[in-house]
Scaffold this active site. Structure first.
Site, mmCIF file in Angstrom:
data_model
loop_
_atom_site.group_PDB
_atom_site.id
_atom_site.type_symbol
_atom_site.label_atom_id
_atom_site.label_comp_id
_atom_site.label_asym_id
_atom_site.label_seq_id
_atom_site.Cartn_x
_atom_site.Cartn_y
_atom_site.Cartn_z
ATOM 1 N N TRP A 12 -2.648 3.464 -5.894
ATOM 2 C CA TRP A 12 -3.915 4.027 -6.411
ATOM 3 C C TRP A 12 -3.685 4.919 -7.642
ATOM 4 O O TRP A 12 -4.372 5.909 -7.862
ATOM 5 C CB TRP A 12 -4.636 4.850 -5.321
ATOM 6 C CG TRP A 12 -4.448 4.310 -3.947
ATOM 7 C CD1 TRP A 12 -4.869 3.103 -3.488
ATOM 8 C CD2 TRP A 12 -3.755 4.926 -2.853
ATOM 9 N NE1 TRP A 12 -4.490 2.926 -2.189
ATOM 10 C CE2 TRP A 12 -3.815 4.032 -1.771
ATOM 11 C CE3 TRP A 12 -3.099 6.150 -2.689
ATOM 12 C CZ2 TRP A 12 -3.225 4.326 -0.541
ATOM 13 C CZ3 TRP A 12 -2.525 6.438 -1.460
ATOM 14 C CH2 TRP A 12 -2.594 5.539 -0.410
ATOM 15 N N GLY A 13 -2.687 4.564 -8.417
ATOM 16 C CA GLY A 13 -2.387 5.348 -9.623
ATOM 17 C C GLY A 13 -1.357 6.438 -9.386
ATOM 18 O O GLY A 13 -0.842 7.012 -10.342
ATOM 19 N N ASP A 22 0.817 -1.201 0.000
ATOM 20 C CA ASP A 22 0.000 0.000 0.000
ATOM 21 C C ASP A 22 0.861 1.265 0.000
ATOM 22 O O ASP A 22 2.085 1.188 0.115
ATOM 23 C CB ASP A 22 -0.900 -0.060 1.250
ATOM 24 C CG ASP A 22 -2.305 0.401 0.952
ATOM 25 O OD1 ASP A 22 -2.484 1.184 0.006
ATOM 26 O OD2 ASP A 22 -3.223 -0.014 1.687
ATOM 27 N N ASP A 82 -9.687 3.535 -4.072
ATOM 28 C CA ASP A 82 -10.431 2.356 -3.607
ATOM 29 C C ASP A 82 -11.824 2.322 -4.238
ATOM 30 O O ASP A 82 -12.493 3.349 -4.339
ATOM 31 C CB ASP A 82 -10.571 2.384 -2.086
ATOM 32 C CG ASP A 82 -9.253 2.053 -1.395
ATOM 33 O OD1 ASP A 82 -8.238 1.852 -2.096
ATOM 34 O OD2 ASP A 82 -9.251 1.996 -0.154
HETATM 35 C C1 GLA Z 1 -5.854 1.089 1.004
HETATM 36 C C2 GLA Z 1 -5.982 0.075 -0.134
HETATM 37 C C3 GLA Z 1 -7.127 -0.878 0.161
HETATM 38 C C4 GLA Z 1 -6.892 -1.592 1.473
HETATM 39 C C5 GLA Z 1 -6.700 -0.566 2.575
HETATM 40 C C6 GLA Z 1 -6.257 -1.181 3.878
HETATM 41 O O1 GLA Z 1 -6.938 1.937 1.072
HETATM 42 O O2 GLA Z 1 -6.165 0.728 -1.349
HETATM 43 O O3 GLA Z 1 -7.276 -1.802 -0.891
HETATM 44 O O4 GLA Z 1 -5.762 -2.414 1.373
HETATM 45 O O5 GLA Z 1 -5.717 0.406 2.232
HETATM 46 O O6 GLA Z 1 -6.141 -0.186 4.847
#
Ligand code: GLA
Length: 519
Positions: free
Chosen positions: A195-196, A161, A216
């Site tokens: 996330w990009g 992450d 997300d």
């Molecule tokens: C981020 C990730 C999610 C998940 C959460 C866990 O938001 O993008 O997919 O793994 O963290 O906290």
């Protein structure tokens, strides 16, 4: 074999070679080094449904059982494990230690359990100082020791992450983690989760096997069709960056979560299949409806996703609200076409042969994957009517045969020998590997370089192959020996390589067995 420390973990020569190779010139693709994820990874992660709570060993084990019972394992879902499930902390000396209150078997023990069910083990961490909820330590400053811990716990997949990363960039943090994984010597699918941020699709194919392209898809337990469609829109634009071993990841799926209709469940799944997206289910597998199971395990839709060519489909044309997704040639020369209607009124669409990438005069067979109907031979446009939020998923071919690509299902990914007896004892244990696709595969080829105490032979009977593992303890002292077996194969119609198959072999020599303890 050379003398080993008392309780010792060995890796196969194959893996030592892998590490050596990786220290050399940077490879073009991460998957060139390990042969992993040549089709999009399939599995389950708990975050979308559960968040951190009530994640624990019980949930993971119950989900493993549900995944097997529901037929998802037979359909190809393999990777499973806790996401940010408060799995570990860092002790005073900097080492990661499992949270035994939540995971009483420990993270190694849970991995063994997962492997023994014929599944692969997925763990989670963060590139920054803490994970997103701050409940777990991140890897910053501990990259090498943490990836070593993940390897020791026998993780096969790691999602990393991007929370709490002030002052870091994905372009430097993730390659460092890649180096740490390679140094740890265990083949691992690396899932980047920025996330990009940092546009990983431009540079991460040499770093990992997949990367999140979007925010997300939902907060825990809060599936949203509208948010999912935003992820689809962003991910669609990146089709040129995806291919075998390097995938755009629009997030775990929300199919089967409350908040989506049956039609939306099927459409979302169809879009993920068409985009060659990782198929990580995010719903509660223990309480799925029959309709959700039917969607998630649909062999023909999964066949589009698991196609060995690994092309990500894209929108080639819009007709009113309706989108015609194509550009996805399949391994047998057929073409996948998805007509998606995100609008609120029924759409009537003519799919032209040109949309599907075939000449106007071609004599075609058209298979509707969700109705299981084939029409043809026929010439010209194909008329479809699609209800709001629904899809028509077609496979268009010049022949009336629609083979399914390989789906590999193993009865176990772990062999555990326990030896106590005379010093020439030989032990045998088999694992079986089935192909649930259409073809009988050539024999898997086991990579050379296994330790001298282990030999593996492969035999075939129809679509099932048996790996016979023989351990010989002659000359071995007491202790724990470990090897990772790697095997390769090719899909016979396209001739393309399939994802490498890996499994663990443990040998425990105890009691009166073998020679003296080798300490
Ligand atoms: C981020 C990730 C999610 C998940 C959460 C866990 O938001 O993008 O997919 O793994 O963290 O906290």
């Amino acid at each position: 074999m050379t003398k080993l420390p008392r309780i010792v973990t060995t890796v196969s020569m194959g893996l030592l070679l892998l590490v050596g190779f990786c220290r050399g010139e940077e490879a073009k693709l991460r998957s060139d080094q390990d042969g992993l994820a040549l089709t999009p990874p399939m599995g389950w992660y708990p975050w979308n449904e559960f968040g951190q709570e009530p994640q624990n060993e019980k949930l993971i084990k119950e989900t493993v059982e549900a995944l097997v019972r529901s037929g998802m394992k037979e359909a190809g879902y393999t990777y499973i494990g806790p996401d940010e499930g408060i799995c570990f902390s860092r002790n005073a000396s900097g080492k990661l230690t499992p949270n035994l209150a939540r995971y009483p078997s420990g993270l190694h023990g849970l991995g063994d359990y997962v492997h023994q069910q014929g599944l692969k083990y997925a763990l989670y961490t963060d590139a920054g100082t803490r994970t997103c909820s701050k409940a777990m330590p991140g890897t910053k400053g501990h990259e090498f020791e943490d990836m070593k811990a993940f390897a020791e716990w026998r993780a096969d997949y790691v999602k990393v992450d991007w929370c709490n990363t002030t002052g870091q960039t994905p372009q430097t943090a993730y390659p460092k983690l890649r180096d740490a994984q390679l140094a740890a010597g265990r083949p691992i699918v690396f899932s980047l989760c920025s996330w990009g941020q940092g546009q990983p699709w431009k540079w991460a194919a040499s770093v990992g096997h997949l990367w999140r392209t979007t925010a997300d898809i939902c907060g825990p337990g809060k599936a949203s069709w509208t948010a999912a469609m935003k992820n689809v829109e962003a991910n669609e634009k990146l089709s040129a960056s995806a291919g075998p071993g390097h995938w755009n990841d629009p997030d775990m799926m929300i199919t089967g979560m409350s908040g989506l209709s049956e039609v939306q469940n099927r459409s979302l799944f169809s879009l993920w299949c068409m985009m060659a997206s990782p198929l990580m289910a995010g719903n509660d597998l223990r309480s799925m409806t029959e309709s959700t199971i039917k969607v998630l395990t649909d062999r023909e839709a999964i066949g589009i996703n698991q196609d060995p060519l690994g092309i990500q489909g894209r929108i080639v044309r819009k007709d009113g609200a309706a989108e015609i997704w194509a550009g996805k040639r399949l391994f047998d020369g057929s073409q996948a076409v998805l007509v998606f209607n995100p609008g609120e009124a029924p759409a009537q669409v003519q799919v032209t042969p040109g949309d599907a990438g075939v000449e106007e005069s071609a004599l075609l067979y058209v298979r509707d994957l969700w109705t299981r109907q084939t029409s043809g031979p026929r010439v010209g446009s194909i008329r479809v009517t699609v209800a709001p939020h629904d899809v028509a998923m077609l496979r268009i071919s010049k022949t009336n045969s629609f083979p399914l690509p390989p789906i590999i299902v193993a009865d176990s990914y772990r062999v555990a020998f326990h030896a106590s007896g005379n010093s020439t004892q030989k032990l045998t244990q088999a694992i079986t590997v089935k192909n649930n696709g259409s073809s009988e595969l050539p024999l898997w080829t086991v990579s050379p370089g296994l330790p001298s105490w282990l030999s593996v032979t492969v035999t075939a009977s129809g679509k099932t192959q048996t790996f016979s593992n023989k351990a010989s303890i002659a000359g071995l002292g007491r202790g724990h020996y470990h090897a990772v077996v790697k095997a390769d194969n090719r899909e016979p119609i396209s001739g393309l390589p399939m994802s490498a198959l890996y499994y663990d072999v443990d040998l425990e020599v105890s009691g009166a067995a073998g020679g003296p303890a080798n300490n």
